[in-house]
Design a protein around this motif. Structure first.
Motif, PDB file in Angstrom:
ATOM      1  N   ASP A 264      42.784  35.771  35.560  1.00 50.07           N
ATOM      2  CA  ASP A 264      42.104  36.815  36.313  1.00 50.07           C
ATOM      3  C   ASP A 264      41.694  36.262  37.667  1.00 50.07           C
ATOM      4  O   ASP A 264      40.691  35.562  37.788  1.00 50.07           O
ATOM      5  CB  ASP A 264      40.890  37.306  35.525  1.00 50.07           C
ATOM      6  N   ARG A 265      42.494  36.550  38.665  1.00 52.11           N
ATOM      7  CA  ARG A 265      42.249  35.964  39.991  1.00 52.11           C
ATOM      8  C   ARG A 265      40.906  36.382  40.557  1.00 52.11           C
ATOM      9  O   ARG A 265      40.236  35.623  41.227  1.00 52.11           O
ATOM     10  CB  ARG A 265      43.366  36.357  40.950  1.00 52.11           C
ATOM     11  N   SER A 266      40.520  37.618  40.258  1.00 51.28           N
ATOM     12  CA  SER A 266      39.274  38.103  40.828  1.00 51.28           C
ATOM     13  C   SER A 266      38.078  37.320  40.273  1.00 51.28           C
ATOM     14  O   SER A 266      37.155  36.968  41.014  1.00 51.28           O
ATOM     15  CB  SER A 266      39.143  39.594  40.536  1.00 51.28           C
ATOM     16  N   ALA A 270      35.356  34.863  41.970  1.00 45.86           N
ATOM     17  CA  ALA A 270      33.896  35.009  41.838  1.00 45.86           C
ATOM     18  C   ALA A 270      33.241  33.647  41.628  1.00 45.86           C
ATOM     19  O   ALA A 270      32.215  33.348  42.237  1.00 45.86           O
ATOM     20  CB  ALA A 270      33.567  35.938  40.671  1.00 45.86           C
ATOM     21  N   VAL A 271      33.856  32.821  40.790  1.00 42.21           N
ATOM     22  CA  VAL A 271      33.277  31.495  40.543  1.00 42.21           C
ATOM     23  C   VAL A 271      33.335  30.678  41.832  1.00 42.21           C
ATOM     24  O   VAL A 271      32.355  30.051  42.245  1.00 42.21           O
ATOM     25  CB  VAL A 271      34.033  30.756  39.409  1.00 42.21           C
ATOM     26  N   ARG A 272      34.485  30.724  42.505  1.00 44.81           N
ATOM     27  CA  ARG A 272      34.627  29.924  43.726  1.00 44.81           C
ATOM     28  C   ARG A 272      33.637  30.378  44.800  1.00 44.81           C
ATOM     29  O   ARG A 272      33.087  29.564  45.534  1.00 44.81           O
ATOM     30  CB  ARG A 272      36.059  30.026  44.263  1.00 44.81           C
ATOM     31  N   GLU A 273      33.425  31.686  44.865  1.00 46.82           N
ATOM     32  CA  GLU A 273      32.479  32.200  45.857  1.00 46.82           C
ATOM     33  C   GLU A 273      31.082  31.656  45.633  1.00 46.82           C
ATOM     34  O   GLU A 273      30.323  31.436  46.574  1.00 46.82           O
ATOM     35  CB  GLU A 273      32.443  33.736  45.803  1.00 46.82           C
ATOM     36  N   ALA A 274      30.740  31.446  44.362  1.00 43.63           N
ATOM     37  CA  ALA A 274      29.398  30.937  44.064  1.00 43.63           C
ATOM     38  C   ALA A 274      29.208  29.535  44.637  1.00 43.63           C
ATOM     39  O   ALA A 274      28.102  29.104  44.903  1.00 43.63           O
ATOM     40  CB  ALA A 274      29.156  30.950  42.561  1.00 43.63           C
ATOM     41  N   TYR A 275      30.312  28.824  44.852  1.00 47.25           N
ATOM     42  CA  TYR A 275      30.236  27.470  45.409  1.00 47.25           C
ATOM     43  C   TYR A 275      30.298  27.490  46.937  1.00 47.25           C
ATOM     44  O   TYR A 275      30.231  26.448  47.568  1.00 47.25           O
ATOM     45  CB  TYR A 275      31.397  26.608  44.907  1.00 47.25           C
ATOM     46  N   ARG A 276      30.505  28.671  47.488  1.00 52.60           N
ATOM     47  CA  ARG A 276      30.630  28.768  48.943  1.00 52.60           C
ATOM     48  C   ARG A 276      29.428  28.105  49.592  1.00 52.60           C
ATOM     49  O   ARG A 276      28.291  28.356  49.219  1.00 52.60           O
ATOM     50  CB  ARG A 276      30.676  30.234  49.333  1.00 52.60           C
ATOM     51  N   GLY A 277      29.710  27.249  50.521  1.00 54.56           N
ATOM     52  CA  GLY A 277      28.613  26.598  51.216  1.00 54.56           C
ATOM     53  C   GLY A 277      28.058  25.382  50.495  1.00 54.56           C
ATOM     54  O   GLY A 277      27.115  24.774  50.965  1.00 54.56           O
ATOM     55  N   ASN A 313      35.359  48.188  34.997  1.00 58.28           N
ATOM     56  CA  ASN A 313      34.565  48.063  36.211  1.00 58.28           C
ATOM     57  C   ASN A 313      34.704  46.658  36.799  1.00 58.28           C
ATOM     58  O   ASN A 313      33.829  45.807  36.643  1.00 58.28           O
ATOM     59  CB  ASN A 313      33.104  48.365  35.895  1.00 58.28           C
ATOM     60  N   PRO A 314      35.826  46.403  37.505  1.00 55.44           N
ATOM     61  CA  PRO A 314      36.109  45.040  37.954  1.00 55.44           C
ATOM     62  C   PRO A 314      35.046  44.466  38.886  1.00 55.44           C
ATOM     63  O   PRO A 314      34.691  43.292  38.776  1.00 55.44           O
ATOM     64  CB  PRO A 314      37.444  45.152  38.682  1.00 55.44           C
ATOM     65  N   TRP A 316      31.902  45.081  39.057  1.00 52.56           N
ATOM     66  CA  TRP A 316      30.682  44.766  38.304  1.00 52.56           C
ATOM     67  C   TRP A 316      30.843  43.424  37.594  1.00 52.56           C
ATOM     68  O   TRP A 316      29.946  42.583  37.609  1.00 52.56           O
ATOM     69  CB  TRP A 316      30.449  45.895  37.299  1.00 52.56           C
ATOM     70  N   MET A 317      32.008  43.197  36.995  1.00 44.16           N
ATOM     71  CA  MET A 317      32.258  41.926  36.318  1.00 44.16           C
ATOM     72  C   MET A 317      32.274  40.783  37.330  1.00 44.16           C
ATOM     73  O   MET A 317      31.779  39.697  37.065  1.00 44.16           O
ATOM     74  CB  MET A 317      33.607  41.960  35.569  1.00 44.16           C
ATOM     75  N   HIS A 318      32.877  41.051  38.493  1.00 45.77           N
ATOM     76  CA  HIS A 318      32.927  40.045  39.547  1.00 45.77           C
ATOM     77  C   HIS A 318      31.504  39.615  39.907  1.00 45.77           C
ATOM     78  O   HIS A 318      31.188  38.440  39.980  1.00 45.77           O
ATOM     79  CB  HIS A 318      33.637  40.630  40.773  1.00 45.77           C
ATOM     80  N   ARG A 319      30.645  40.606  40.075  1.00 45.93           N
ATOM     81  CA  ARG A 319      29.264  40.321  40.446  1.00 45.93           C
ATOM     82  C   ARG A 319      28.532  39.551  39.360  1.00 45.93           C
ATOM     83  O   ARG A 319      27.767  38.632  39.638  1.00 45.93           O
ATOM     84  CB  ARG A 319      28.518  41.637  40.688  1.00 45.93           C
ATOM     85  N   LEU A 320      28.765  39.948  38.119  1.00 46.89           N
ATOM     86  CA  LEU A 320      28.081  39.279  37.013  1.00 46.89           C
ATOM     87  C   LEU A 320      28.449  37.793  36.985  1.00 46.89           C
ATOM     88  O   LEU A 320      27.582  36.921  36.877  1.00 46.89           O
ATOM     89  CB  LEU A 320      28.450  39.948  35.675  1.00 46.89           C
ATOM     90  N   VAL A 321      29.750  37.514  37.117  1.00 48.58           N
ATOM     91  CA  VAL A 321      30.192  36.119  37.071  1.00 48.58           C
ATOM     92  C   VAL A 321      29.668  35.374  38.304  1.00 48.58           C
ATOM     93  O   VAL A 321      29.112  34.278  38.202  1.00 48.58           O
ATOM     94  CB  VAL A 321      31.733  36.044  36.990  1.00 48.58           C
ATOM     95  N   TYR A 322      29.792  36.007  39.455  1.00 41.13           N
ATOM     96  CA  TYR A 322      29.339  35.374  40.698  1.00 41.13           C
ATOM     97  C   TYR A 322      27.852  35.034  40.616  1.00 41.13           C
ATOM     98  O   TYR A 322      27.426  33.908  40.869  1.00 41.13           O
ATOM     99  CB  TYR A 322      29.612  36.329  41.865  1.00 41.13           C
ATOM    100  N   ARG A 323      27.061  36.035  40.219  1.00 42.76           N
ATOM    101  CA  ARG A 323      25.618  35.829  40.153  1.00 42.76           C
ATOM    102  C   ARG A 323      25.237  34.749  39.137  1.00 42.76           C
ATOM    103  O   ARG A 323      24.338  33.953  39.367  1.00 42.76           O
ATOM    104  CB  ARG A 323      24.909  37.127  39.759  1.00 42.76           C
TER     105      ARG A 323
END
Ligand code: ADP
Ligand code: MG
Length: 595
Positions: A264-266, A270-277, A313-314, A316-323
């Motif tokens: 699931d690329r999305s 989401a995980v990679r975005e959490a490491y942003r910065g 709800n893609p 929403w899942m993206h946000r849940l994982v990211y958060r």
């Protein structure tokens, strides 16, 4: 050639091509069947990378002897009866095609004994020709031997890779099954030699450390998040590496949904975005994320091998994982070198160290396994799916023993270390978080400019205004084109004006930034648009921050260092570079030959 209806053997063989691609797909289907049958121990043995022989033995429920040949028949399953069942799939299998597909392209020997009755029965199939069931001897459970895979489909066989490569894929399949089913013991042997041997583990955390080993680096972080939707709750558990343990390859990244490994690329994004910065953008995190969701929220029936899913709800899942991942990362101090930083220098006149205030994060030296124990694993990181609240900046504290070097570096003395802070990098992070929380709180306080600020820009860059305009508006920047190559800025965030950021120069720079424009153009992809927004934020923070070369007053230094302790992710600038480096005194002593 006249039209003919294909023989069922040929139909099965064609269909098999979709489900069974290589030995690893056989291993996946058989191991999943064993898990669905409630096995507590699964043994996989392969010869010749699995193409010569692949055997899976389980101690599950077994197959009643009068159903043995049905198990190999097309579209036959015990896991699904009505079409409504498709919305509430809790088993790994449900399509009833794997055993049929496998047996149409190989020799299969299937032996099984149910728990109650005890008698074992065996049937064999040669390319789909099934024999009568015969009594045999064997323990309760099921064993399947698949020999000569694709020996009747030379084109397929030719397409397989060498034995080690095929064996490696089988190993990955067993590892994935093991990761998502910690209570099951797994063993894999290849050519008579042990490759994997996992005893039952208490939870996914224990199993992850068995499977990933050193790949996670030191003190990996646990992730635990939950989101309550309109109808159902979704849960995230996982383990992620610290930014310092990120790698240049993305191999050790796993996502599971209800016990099923998925591509699931999305969600990886989401995980990679959490490491942003928190690290250089090219680096990849190591992680295993386990999602538990109501089966009706996810359609697993979009791919014959069930490796891709469709979410109801893609985003929403993206946000849940990211958060959830972001929360795990934020709850830890990630400073390079050591956790304790500038605490001494920051002690205020009452001797209170802001970093030890109850709200600040402390570093755990416990292993991932320890940290996963129920007493403290989930308490700290319940993710609430709301917009972030702004944070308070602590009042400036008196600063002792701080030296500004070259108008660029701040050197702080601690009892047992010297800390070097990059004033621009740190301030950039502080500004970034401040602007972000202001956006969250609707508090950018856009100011109208009495006289619009104008500037020239190339027609190509001016064209980007169309896509970037709405993002600017969200950030309190109002821009119009006032000619084929001229823009006018009518409103700009007061906060930035206060930091002496030139409105027109800023807007021109954003318009000329190609990667920003292309991210913003993907207007139907909300994650890319969020990325573009974050990029503009980066630019704002960079412009607003003090520069290397700026002489700072004592008060400014005090304020900056105090903001450090109250700012999220202050260990790294928004581009991921460190803001501070800690050199322990022991290290200095070693360099001077005193140790
Ligand atoms: P599916 O798993 O989609 O139902 P399969 O072709 O993989 O389809 O298996 C067909 C049926 O055979 C299963 O539904 C199950 O009833 C039975 N079966 C297969 N493997 C096992 C096993 N290891 N233990 C018990 N039953 C099994
Ligand atoms: Mg199956």
């Amino acid at each position: 050639m006249p039209i003919r209806t294909l023989s069922s053997a040929l139909v099965n063989q064609i269909a098999a091509g979709e489900v069974i691609e290589r030995p690893a797909s056989v291993a996946k289907e058989l191991v999943e069947n064993a898990i669905d049958a409630g096995a507590t121990r699964i043994v996989v043995r392969i010869e010749g990378g699995g193409r010569e022989r692949l055997e899976v033995i389980d101690d599950g429920d077994g197959i009643p002897h009068d159903e043995l040949s049905l198990a190999l028949a097309p579209h036959s399953t015990s896991k699904l009866t009505t079409s409504e069942d498709l919305n509430r799939i809790r088993t790994l299998g449900f399509r009833g095609e794997a055993l049929c597909a496998i047996s149409s392209v190989s020799h299969v020997k299937l032996a099984s004994a149910t728990r109650g009755n005890g008698q074992s029965w065996t049937i064999e199939s040669r390319f789909g020709e099934v024999s009568e069931a015969k009594p045999s001897s064997g323990p309760p459970g099921t064993s399947i031997v698949v020999a000569g895979l694709f020996s009747n489909v030379p084109a397929r066989r030719k397409f397989l890779r060498g034995d080690p490569a095929e064996a490696a894929r089988v190993t990955e399949v067993v590892c994935n099954a093991a990761l998502s089913h910690p209570s099951v013991a797994f063993r894999l042997e290849s050519g008579g030699r042990k490759v994997l041997d996992f005893a039952t583990a208490n939870d996914c955390f224990g199993r992850v450390s068995d499977v990933f080993g050193d790949a996670l680096g030191q003190n990996p972080l646990t992730v635990a998040g939950e989101a309550i939707g309109e109808e159902f709750a979704s849960r995230v558990l996982g383990i992620v590496c610290r930014p310092a343990s990120m790698r240049s390859v993305s191999r050790t990244q796993r996502i599971f949904v209800n016990g099923r490994p998925i591509v699931d690329r999305s969600l990886v994004h989401a995980v990679r975005e959490a490491y942003r910065g928190l690290a250089e953008p090219s680096l990849q995190p190591v992680f295993a994320i386990f999602l538990t969701v109501d089966p009706s929220l996810v359609d697993v029936n979009v791919h014959p091998q069930k490796s891709e899913v469709r979410w109801s709800n893609p985003s929403w899942m993206h946000r849940l994982v990211y958060r959830s991942v972001q929360d795990a990362l934020r709850s830890e101090d990630l400073t390079v070198g050591d956790s304790r930083l500038i605490s001494h220098a920051l002690s205020d006149s009452n001797g209170i160290d802001p970093r030890t205030a109850p709200s600040s994060a402390s570093v755990s030296t416990r292993s991932a396994v320890d940290r996963a124990s129920p007493s403290h694993s989930f308490s700290h990181s319940r993710v609430v799916m709301e917009e972030d609240q702004g944070h308070l900046l602590a009042p400036p504290v008196a600063v002792r023993q701080v030296l500004q070097v070259n108008d660029t570096w701040l050197i702080l003395a601690e009892d047992d270390a010297v800390v070097i802070v990059d004033q621009h990098a740190l301030h950039e992070r502080v500004m970034f978080e401040e602007i972000r929380s202001r956006i969250g709180g609707g508090d950018l306080m856009s100011q109208r400019l009495m006289i619009p600020a104008t500037a020239d820009v190339s027609p190509e860059s001016l064209a980007n205004l169309e896509t970037l305009g709405p993002l600017f508006a969200r950030l309190g920047i109002e821009v119009t084109a006032v000619g084929p190559r001229t823009i006018a800025v009518h409103a700009f965030p007061g906060f930035l004006i206060g930091r002496k950021v030139d409105a027109a120069t800023f807007v021109v720079r954003a318009l000329c930034d190609e990667s920003l424009a292309s991210a913003a153009t993907s207007s139907d992809d909300s994650t890319l648009r969020e990325q573009a927004l974050a990029d503009i934020l980066d630019m704002m923070a960079c412009k607003a921050a003090v520069k290397g070369g700026d002489r700072l007053s004592r008060e400014e230094i005090a304020e900056l260092l105090s903001a450090r302790s109250t700012t999220d992710r202050s260990s790294n600038c928004p581009h991921g570079r460190p803001t501070s480096i800690r050199i322990p005194i022991i290290e200095i002593e070693r360099r001077f030959g005193r140790r």
